[in-house]
Design a protein around this motif. Structure first.
Motif, mmCIF file in Angstrom:
data_model
loop_
_atom_site.group_PDB
_atom_site.id
_atom_site.type_symbol
_atom_site.label_atom_id
_atom_site.label_comp_id
_atom_site.label_asym_id
_atom_site.label_seq_id
_atom_site.Cartn_x
_atom_site.Cartn_y
_atom_site.Cartn_z
ATOM 1 N N ARG A 191 0.771 -1.247 0.000
ATOM 2 C CA ARG A 191 0.000 0.000 0.000
ATOM 3 C C ARG A 191 0.802 1.298 0.000
ATOM 4 N NH1 ARG A 191 -5.203 -1.541 0.723
ATOM 5 N NH2 ARG A 191 -5.560 -3.381 2.007
ATOM 6 N N GLY B 146 -8.954 -2.966 -7.379
ATOM 7 C CA GLY B 146 -8.076 -3.646 -6.437
ATOM 8 C C GLY B 146 -6.869 -2.832 -6.044
ATOM 9 N N VAL B 147 -5.999 -3.436 -5.244
ATOM 10 C CA VAL B 147 -4.749 -2.786 -4.863
ATOM 11 C C VAL B 147 -3.805 -2.890 -6.066
ATOM 12 C CG1 VAL B 147 -2.808 -2.847 -3.272
ATOM 13 C CG2 VAL B 147 -5.091 -3.488 -2.489
ATOM 14 N N ARG C 12 -1.289 -10.623 -3.262
ATOM 15 C CA ARG C 12 -2.526 -10.081 -2.686
ATOM 16 C C ARG C 12 -2.426 -9.947 -1.171
ATOM 17 N NH1 ARG C 12 -6.651 -14.157 -5.368
ATOM 18 N NH2 ARG C 12 -8.183 -13.078 -4.072
ATOM 19 N N ARG C 13 -1.195 -9.764 -0.693
ATOM 20 C CA ARG C 13 -0.957 -9.784 0.752
ATOM 21 C C ARG C 13 -1.774 -8.743 1.513
ATOM 22 N NH1 ARG C 13 3.010 -7.721 -2.163
ATOM 23 N NH2 ARG C 13 4.134 -5.837 -1.600
ATOM 24 N N ALA C 14 -2.099 -7.629 0.836
ATOM 25 C CA ALA C 14 -2.866 -6.597 1.532
ATOM 26 C C ALA C 14 -4.293 -7.067 1.805
ATOM 27 C CB ALA C 14 -2.882 -5.320 0.691
ATOM 28 N N ASP C 15 -4.754 -8.067 1.083
ATOM 29 C CA ASP C 15 -6.150 -8.507 1.203
ATOM 30 C C ASP C 15 -6.308 -9.860 1.892
ATOM 31 O OD1 ASP C 15 -6.824 -6.266 -0.326
ATOM 32 O OD2 ASP C 15 -6.449 -7.363 -2.191
ATOM 33 N N ARG D 214 -6.948 -12.758 4.305
ATOM 34 C CA ARG D 214 -7.664 -12.891 5.571
ATOM 35 C C ARG D 214 -6.944 -13.923 6.439
ATOM 36 N NH1 ARG D 214 -11.855 -11.715 1.860
ATOM 37 N NH2 ARG D 214 -11.600 -13.773 0.973
ATOM 38 N N GLY E 105 -14.579 -14.836 3.599
ATOM 39 C CA GLY E 105 -15.044 -13.465 3.740
ATOM 40 C C GLY E 105 -16.545 -13.278 3.719
ATOM 41 N N TRP F 75 -6.874 -19.216 3.848
ATOM 42 C CA TRP F 75 -6.906 -18.341 2.670
ATOM 43 C C TRP F 75 -6.157 -18.999 1.516
ATOM 44 C CZ3 TRP F 75 -4.029 -15.674 -0.833
ATOM 45 C CH2 TRP F 75 -4.620 -14.572 -1.465
#
Lengths: 250, 198
Positions: free
Chosen positions: A28, A122-123, B62-65, B67, B163, B76
């Motif tokens: 981020r 998305g990111v 996708r580490r920011a997302d 769970r 989720g 996950w």
């Protein structure tokens, strides 16, 4: 018969994953990290983020310190970016590329990345790495990109230096393992959550890393498939056991 | 268990902070389970290895997302593995160059017989039937069934991993049970009993 991963493939995959994590900016907010570093003159550990601050000072960890303000460029397709004269103390350039569309990219050190699809909600996918000054074309950072690829690139001159490993009373080196850093005692977290060091020889033996041929790796795998090995976690003295580290297993 | 999940949570935090070796240890922890799960679907070690590689590369991308359920990223990872196994070719697209460049041992693929044995070793007898009927389920439901019936997670853990709310997960699982029950042949009373008792 137990299914296990091809050991050669597994080792190579692990290496890719370790490099990816080590070279990535925190998710981020990569830009902010550099600014904080520049503003406070704080030494950040390689690939650092908030939690890495806890690692600061561990022997063998890489210390990366910005020596210039970051340059941020938005562009489409390939571009040569002149970074200007190297500031005093500069040894490398860190870059963080954010895809703004699908496309593939190549970097001066020969690395490449691609964004296969771009999910606007998305990111954004961020690729970040550190490259030595030697791979630049003079002071020019040559970004290769597919013609329509849109991107944002942040470049910063940094001073990167790996802190020396420490040596305990037994004469063993200890610290963070990484490229060019192979301590006898490797920083690790025990299953009880305590931080200490595992002996490299024990880790290698438990992980089957001593196999030097595919045949040896196979034999090792057949003998050890699915088993978990526990090796001791020590204080930096290499004697005081503070916990256990689990290797392998289901 | 809480010690282990605490340790994993810490590893994950350190990996997110850019400590490569910590991510390597997360890989060491879960690669076996992920590979077996993929093999269960695909019945082919080469494809299962590819699917495992995609799952871990996705874990990082996708580490920011991600769970984290009870301190673990495994649920996950298994959900991602489920999705990758649905279409390995599609899952590989993003990482074709990376994975294609990984060296492999010269070891031959297991014979069909060995593969069947390997597959059986990761399955309970009732689950073999599940494997053949699970494929038609919607993506989220399929992940819920895989986590609860195959991997032993509770409904609330599985719900957290995909989720959705626990209530919604229960509804989906109950629909899935009905669908699976219909799909099971009548001459397999064992499998039926297993379904009813769960």
């Amino acid at each position: 018969m137990t299914i296990d991963m091809d050991p050669v493939f597994a080792a190579a995959l692990r290496d890719v994953l370790v490099r990816r994590a080590a070279s990535a900016a925190p998710a981020r907010r990569p830009r902010r990290r550099l600014w904080i570093g520049a503003a406070l003159g704080v030494a950040l550990v390689g690939g650092a983020g908030v939690a890495a601050a806890e690692l600061r000072g561990l022997p063998g960890s890489e210390v990366v310190e910005p020596v210039a303000k970051p340059i941020t460029v938005d562009g489409v397709g390939p571009l040569r970016i002149d970074l200007g004269p190297v500031p005093e103390g500069g040894t490398a350039v860190t870059f963080a590329l954010t895809c703004r569309s699908a496309g593939s990219f190549t970097y001066p050190d020969g690395a490449s990345s691609s964004c296969a699809s771009f999910d606007a909600g998305g990111v954004p996918s961020v690729t970040s790495e550190e490259v030595p000054l030697a791979v630049l074309d003079g002071t020019v950072f040559a970004l290769g990109a597919s013609p329509q690829a849109r991107w944002t690139l942040t470049l910063t001159y940094v001073h990167a230096e790996r802190a020396p490993l420490a040596v305990n009373a037994r004469g063993e080196t200890y610290g963070v393992a990484g490229e060019g850093s192979e301590p006898d005692l490797i920083a690790a977290i025990a299953t009880n959550g305590r931080e200490g060091y595992v002996r490299r020889s024990a880790l290698d033996a438990a992980a089957g890393a001593n196999a030097s041929t595919p045949a040896e790796a196979l034999a090792w795998q057949d003998a050890h498939a699915g088993k978990t090995f526990y090796i001791p976690v020590y204080e930096s003295d290499g004697e005081t056991v503070i916990g256990t580290f689990a290797v392998g297993g289901p | 268990m809480s010690d282990a999940s605490g340790a994993e949570r810490e590893l994950w935090t350190r990996a997110l902070a850019g400590e490569g070796e910590a991510f390597g240890l997360v890989f060491d922890l879960h690669r076996g389970r992920v590979l077996r799960h993929a093999f269960w679907h695909l019945g082919n070690r080469h494809d299962a290895e590819d699917a495992t590689a995609v799952a871990f590369l996705e874990l990082w991308r996708r580490r920011a997302d991600v769970r984290v359920v009870d301190g673990s990223v495994l649920p996950w990872l298994l959900v991602v593995t489920e999705n990758v196994c649905r279409n390995v070719a599609r899952g590989l697209r993003r990482y074709r160059t990376t994975i294609g460049a990984l060296p492999r041992d010269a070891r031959p693929e297991p014979s069909a017989e060995e593969a069947a044995l390997g597959r059986a070793s990761v399955l309970e007898s009732g689950e073999a039937l599940l494997a053949t009927t699970i494929r038609g389920l919607p993506t989220t439901t399929r992940a819920l069934v895989a986590l609860t019936a195959m991997e032993g997670y509770s409904v609330s853990e599985a719900a957290a991993a995909v989720g959705i709310s626990v209530g919604a997960a229960k509804t989906r699982l109950s629909r899935a049970r009905a669908a699976l029950r219909d799909a099971l042949p009548a001459d397999r009373p064992d499998a039926r009993r297993k379904e009813r008792s769960s």
